[in-house]
Design an enzyme around this catalytic site. Structure first.
Site, short mmCIF file in Angstrom:
data_model
loop_
_atom_site.label_atom_id
_atom_site.label_comp_id
_atom_site.label_asym_id
_atom_site.label_seq_id
_atom_site.Cartn_x
_atom_site.Cartn_y
_atom_site.Cartn_z
N GLU A 1 -1.68 -0.31 -8.86
CA GLU A 1 -3.14 -0.41 -8.71
C GLU A 1 -3.71 0.96 -8.37
OE1 GLU A 1 -4.13 -3.63 -6.03
OE2 GLU A 1 -6.15 -2.89 -5.71
N ASP B 1 -0.27 -0.55 -4.46
CA ASP B 1 -1.69 -0.14 -4.52
C ASP B 1 -1.80 1.27 -3.94
OD1 ASP B 1 -4.40 0.16 -4.55
OD2 ASP B 1 -4.85 -1.57 -3.27
N ASP C 1 -8.95 -0.87 -9.65
CA ASP C 1 -9.70 -1.54 -8.58
C ASP C 1 -10.97 -0.74 -8.29
OD1 ASP C 1 -10.64 -2.67 -6.24
OD2 ASP C 1 -8.93 -2.14 -4.99
N LYS D 1 0.86 -1.19 0.00
CA LYS D 1 0.00 0.00 0.00
C LYS D 1 0.89 1.24 0.00
CE LYS D 1 -4.13 -1.80 0.39
NZ LYS D 1 -5.21 -1.48 -0.53
N LYS E 1 -13.39 -8.12 -7.63
CA LYS E 1 -13.79 -8.34 -6.24
C LYS E 1 -15.27 -8.68 -6.23
CE LYS E 1 -10.34 -5.40 -4.07
NZ LYS E 1 -10.07 -4.30 -3.13
O1 OSB Z 1 -7.66 -1.48 -2.24
O2 OSB Z 1 -7.39 -3.55 -2.56
C1 OSB Z 1 -7.75 -2.63 -1.83
C2 OSB Z 1 -8.57 -4.04 1.58
C3 OSB Z 1 -9.63 -3.26 1.93
C4 OSB Z 1 -10.06 -2.29 1.09
C5 OSB Z 1 -9.41 -2.08 -0.13
C6 OSB Z 1 -8.34 -2.86 -0.49
C7 OSB Z 1 -7.90 -3.85 0.39
C8 OSB Z 1 -6.76 -4.70 0.10
C9 OSB Z 1 -6.90 -6.17 0.22
O3 OSB Z 1 -5.70 -4.25 -0.25
C10 OSB Z 1 -6.33 -6.75 1.45
C11 OSB Z 1 -6.77 -8.17 1.71
O4 OSB Z 1 -7.96 -8.51 1.63
O5 OSB Z 1 -5.90 -8.95 2.08
MG MG Z 2 -6.94 -1.83 -4.24
#
Ligand code: OSB
Ligand code: MG
Length: 366
Positions: free
Chosen positions: A213, A188, A238, A163, A262
């Site tokens: 991402e 991301d 995403d 992240k 998702k």
């Molecule tokens: O942006 O992918 C995302 C988790 C919550 C909200 C948004 C995101 C995420 C994640 C996935 O990055 C984390 C996971 O489920 O292990």
């Molecule tokens: Mg994401």
């Protein structure tokens, strides 16, 4: 299958350690579970993956509970559903509320597969017997991030998603890249940049990332396509992909080169299958994204990831990544970086109902 009974549970699990993104930090994960029963007593489970506040999507646990209780559940109860692919059309009398709709779609797919006596993955058209597992690393200090990456490398994980946010991006990723030169690494951004950050995004392009991402806001299909012209690193969208139509736009506008699916966010497995078909046709690689969800939604994700278009390891980590105890018995296990796609009928993971009853803060039967 005639839907005779629906139970809605509201519950919360505490994360082993908080997960931070540019939007904030998740410590306790509140979510809904839906248990759907037909006239023969067969049962299917679905999870609603909305968060308790609208930081990542407009929907929340409360808005989903509202849409489910007042519109979707009363509509579904007593209905005959021939095939779960019908959900998109069936639920079209409600605008939006995709995460609420998804929870029922997921439960109907589990129920349908159980009635056929087949594993959900196979029913969806899956071919893989195991899938590769990836992990998402939240924002924290550099040292802790590197330590957790190291731990997950040792556990065999096949893809690492870091992240990022402005001020916590290039330098952190560069350090990670220096420590792990061959790591399948991606970033991301959770929509935290704008076109004025062009030079930073070009710096990220030098780090041999699998993809970046969602650099820009969710509605910025044009800006993403301009950025993709400049970057050699693929962009993956995403937040932008809220429906099959948005996936189609992203493909046609060349806003990205990779898509994340998702199911719990876009209305369930039915629209996910449509995106899968689109992606195959247009040669777009796919992966299954995570929502810090329980084993119920993860089990649906495992089934979906067994389809041939899902060629990149997704966010499907083991239950013990976030939870001390999951709501599926034995939990989801990662072994040597892989998760076995169950061969039992339906989800193939067994729901720990006594545990759910014990921790549920609400249980309503319709
Ligand atoms: O942006 O992918 C995302 C988790 C919550 C909200 C948004 C995101 C995420 C994640 C996935 O990055 C984390 C996971 O489920 O292990
Ligand atoms: Mg994401």
């Amino acid at each position: 299958m005639k839907i005779e009974n629906i139970i809605l549970y509201r519950l919360s699990l505490s994360l082993k350690s908080p997960f931070s993104t540019k939007y904030g930090t998740v410590k306790d994960r509140e979510f809904l579970l839906l248990k759907v029963k037909d006239e023969t007593g067969a049962v299917g489970w679905g999870e609603c993956v909305a968060f308790d506040a609208p930081w990542y999507t407009e929907e929340t646990v409360d808005t989903c509970e509202y849409a489910l209780k007042h519109f979707l559940i009363p509509f579904l109860k007593g209905k005959k559903v021939t095939h779960p692919r019908e959900t998109t059309k069936l639920f079209s009398f409600v605008q939006g509320h995709s995460m609420a709709k998804a929870s029922l779609d997921l439960a109907l797919w589990d129920l349908y597969a159980k009635k056929l006596g087949k594993p959900l993955g196979k029913v969806l058209g899956g071919t893989a017997s195991k899938i590769s597992s990836g992990v998402a690393i939240g924002i924290s200090d550099e040292e802790s991030m590197i330590q957790s990456i190291d731990r997950y490398v040792k556990a065999g994980y096949k893809r690492f998603k870091i992240k990022i946010k402005p001020g916590h991006d290039y330098e952190v990723l560069k350090k990670i890249r220096q420590q792990f030169p061959d790591l399948p690494l991606m970033a991301d951004a959770n929509a935290s940049y704008t076109f004025t950050d062009m030079s930073l995004l070009e710096q990220l392009d030098t780090l041999n990332l699998m993809m970046i991402e969602q650099p820009f806001g969710k509605d910025e299909f044009f800006q993403h396509s301009e950025l993709q012209k400049v970057l050699k690193t693929p962009i993956c969208l995403d937040e932008s992909i809220t429906s099959v139509e948005k996936a189609y736009q992203a493909i046609q506008f060349k806003s990205c080169k990779i898509l994340v699916v998702k199911p719990g966010r876009i209305g369930g497995l039915s629209p996910s299958l449509q995106i899968h078909e689109l992606a195959l046709k247009h040669h777009f690689p796919l992966w299954v994204g995570g929502m810090i969800e329980s084993g119920v939604s993860r089990a649906h994700n495992v089934a979906l990831a067994s389809l041939p278009g899902f060629t990149i390891p997704g966010d499907i980590s083991a239950s013990d990544r976030y939870w001390r105890r999951d709501v599926v018995k034995k939990g989801i296990k990662v072994s040597d970086g892989h998760i076995e796609v169950p061969s039992e009928s339906g989800l193939g993971f067994f729901i720990d109902e006594p545990f759910i009853d014990q921790i549920a803060t609400k249980k309503e039967e319709f």
